[in-house]
Design an enzyme around this catalytic site. Structure first.
Site, short mmCIF file in Angstrom:
data_model
loop_
_atom_site.label_atom_id
_atom_site.label_comp_id
_atom_site.label_asym_id
_atom_site.label_seq_id
_atom_site.Cartn_x
_atom_site.Cartn_y
_atom_site.Cartn_z
N GLU A 164 24.96 50.86 39.67
CA GLU A 164 24.06 49.74 39.40
C GLU A 164 22.60 50.18 39.58
O GLU A 164 21.76 49.44 40.08
CB GLU A 164 24.38 48.55 40.32
CG GLU A 164 23.84 47.22 39.80
CD GLU A 164 24.19 46.04 40.69
OE1 GLU A 164 23.88 44.90 40.30
OE2 GLU A 164 24.78 46.24 41.78
N HIS A 170 30.19 45.83 43.63
CA HIS A 170 29.56 45.94 44.94
C HIS A 170 30.57 46.31 46.02
O HIS A 170 30.55 45.79 47.13
CB HIS A 170 28.82 44.65 45.31
CG HIS A 170 28.08 44.07 44.15
ND1 HIS A 170 28.37 42.84 43.60
CD2 HIS A 170 27.06 44.58 43.39
CE1 HIS A 170 27.57 42.61 42.57
NE2 HIS A 170 26.77 43.64 42.42
N ARG A 177 21.00 42.23 32.20
CA ARG A 177 20.62 42.05 33.61
C ARG A 177 21.43 40.90 34.21
O ARG A 177 21.39 39.76 33.72
CB ARG A 177 19.13 41.72 33.69
CG ARG A 177 18.60 41.55 35.10
CD ARG A 177 17.21 40.92 35.07
NE ARG A 177 16.22 41.82 34.50
CZ ARG A 177 15.39 42.59 35.20
NH1 ARG A 177 15.44 42.56 36.52
NH2 ARG A 177 14.50 43.36 34.58
N TYR A 230 25.59 37.56 45.65
CA TYR A 230 26.45 38.56 45.00
C TYR A 230 27.68 38.86 45.85
O TYR A 230 28.82 38.88 45.35
CB TYR A 230 25.67 39.86 44.76
CG TYR A 230 24.77 39.88 43.55
CD1 TYR A 230 24.30 38.71 42.96
CD2 TYR A 230 24.37 41.08 42.99
CE1 TYR A 230 23.46 38.74 41.87
CE2 TYR A 230 23.52 41.12 41.88
CZ TYR A 230 23.08 39.95 41.33
OH TYR A 230 22.24 39.99 40.24
#
Length: 342
Positions: free
Chosen positions: A283, A223, A71, A194
């Site tokens: 993800e 991302h 994680r 992030y």
């Protein structure tokens, strides 16, 4: 074949999370800290931890397998000391190995590194070697900001990081540039920290000669590249103004994933970024788990967006698997060993 290059083990067995709580509780009394060997989880508990979420969603969404790492938000490099981080990384990576050993046709391992603020990345080399050479992992996650939102370490292009880059090149494994939890209240973890990390790392690469020193180093910015594709002209212009090489040279070493959770975002990504530089990822069971009321489908069901994108079937094949096999050279051997590739 559809390879999800960005999977996290977000459904850990309770015993693993309890071990971590004990470790954090003992920060002021290290003698009470549990040893990695104290964690006890049965094979049945490991299987059950992924059966109802990851495996179910893989099957429903047509994903062949996922590259699975601990994680991201749980890496917690800002917590405790270097020893804290090392023990937690060993526990986390060993659990990933358990999952991948029990379900080799669904998961392949990517490791967490035992980073700690102000501590040389050289200390990560033994754990990286262990995970790659002994556990069969095919890559690693590299946190560009172990401080958790305060950016106290040098940029990724600084020689401070070179021992880690050297080992990654030697082992021929790529790294996903992925921050962990935010310790700074100004930055929401998944909504700001992030994306900050992704965008900041890219700009560090733009203004540096990192890939001249490491021409075979491969780094994945997750991302969807953060804010980069949306501001592609800004980065092209900045590189030009600063007499830096064009972005096309940088993209020999830098790759983005498809963890972008709406169709217009994916369409922009695939229009702006060379398709050879885009790796499929979702993800899933991660940052965004809800259903989009506008579509009726899960936000993180990214395969739907790739299917709907105005690209050729050849480009889909690249994004779904070919690019990942090129960026993660050790992956093909793992897939052959499980009969997933000839």
């Amino acid at each position: 074949m559809v390879i999800d290059c960005h999977g996290h083990y977000t459904t850990e067995p309770p015993a693993m999370l309890d071990w971590r709580k004990r470790q954090i509780s003992a920060l002021n009394d290290p003698a009470q800290s549990p040893a990695p060997s104290e964690l006890r989880v049965s094979d049945d508990e490991v299987r059950a931890s992924v059966a109802g979420r990851q495996l179910k969603l893989q099957s429903e969404r047509g994903i062949s397998l996922a590259l699975l790492s601990p994680r991201a938000g749980g890496m917690g490099h800002h917590i405790g000391t270097a020893r804290t981080s090392l023990d937690w990384s060993i526990v986390s990576n060993d659990m990933i190995h358990r999952v991948t050993s029990l379900m080799p046709q669904n998961f392949v391992g990517v490791c967490q590194l035992p980073q700690s603020p102000g501590v040389s990345p050289k200390t990560c080399v033994p754990e990286l070697e262990r995970c790659v050479r002994e556990l069969g992992f095919v890559g690693c996650n590299v946190n560009p900001d172990p401080s958790g939102g305060y950016w106290t370490d040098p940029p990724l292009s600084d020689r401070y990081w070179y021992p880690l880059w050297e080992k990654m090149v030697e082992l021929d494994v790529p790294g996903m540039v992925h921050v962990s939890a935010s310790a700074n209240p100004n930055f929401h973890a998944t909504g700001a920290h992030y994306i900050n990390g992704d965008t900041t790392a890219f700009m560090q690469f733009v203004i540096s000669d990192l890939f001249k020193d490491f021409p075979t180093l491969r780094l994945i910015i997750p991302h969807g590249g953060g804010a980069v594709p949306y501001h592609w002209g800004r980065y092209r212009g900045l590189a030009q103004d600063m007499k830096r090489p064009p972005l096309s040279e940088l993209m020999r070493n830098v790759f983005f994933d498809t963890c972008v959770y709406h169709q217009p975002g994916i369409d922009l990504l695939l229009k702006v970024v060379p398709r050879e530089n885009v790796l499929f990822a979702s993800e899933m069971v991660g940052a965004v788990n809800g259903i989009d009321p506008e579509t009726g489908h899960a936000y993180d069901d990214t395969k739907r967006y790739i299917e709907a994108a105005a690209i050729s079937d050849g480009d889909r094949t690249k994004i779904y698997a070919e690019n990942a096999l090129r960026v993660y050279p050790r992956l093909a051997a793992r897939l052959r060993s499980t009969g997933m590739m000839p």
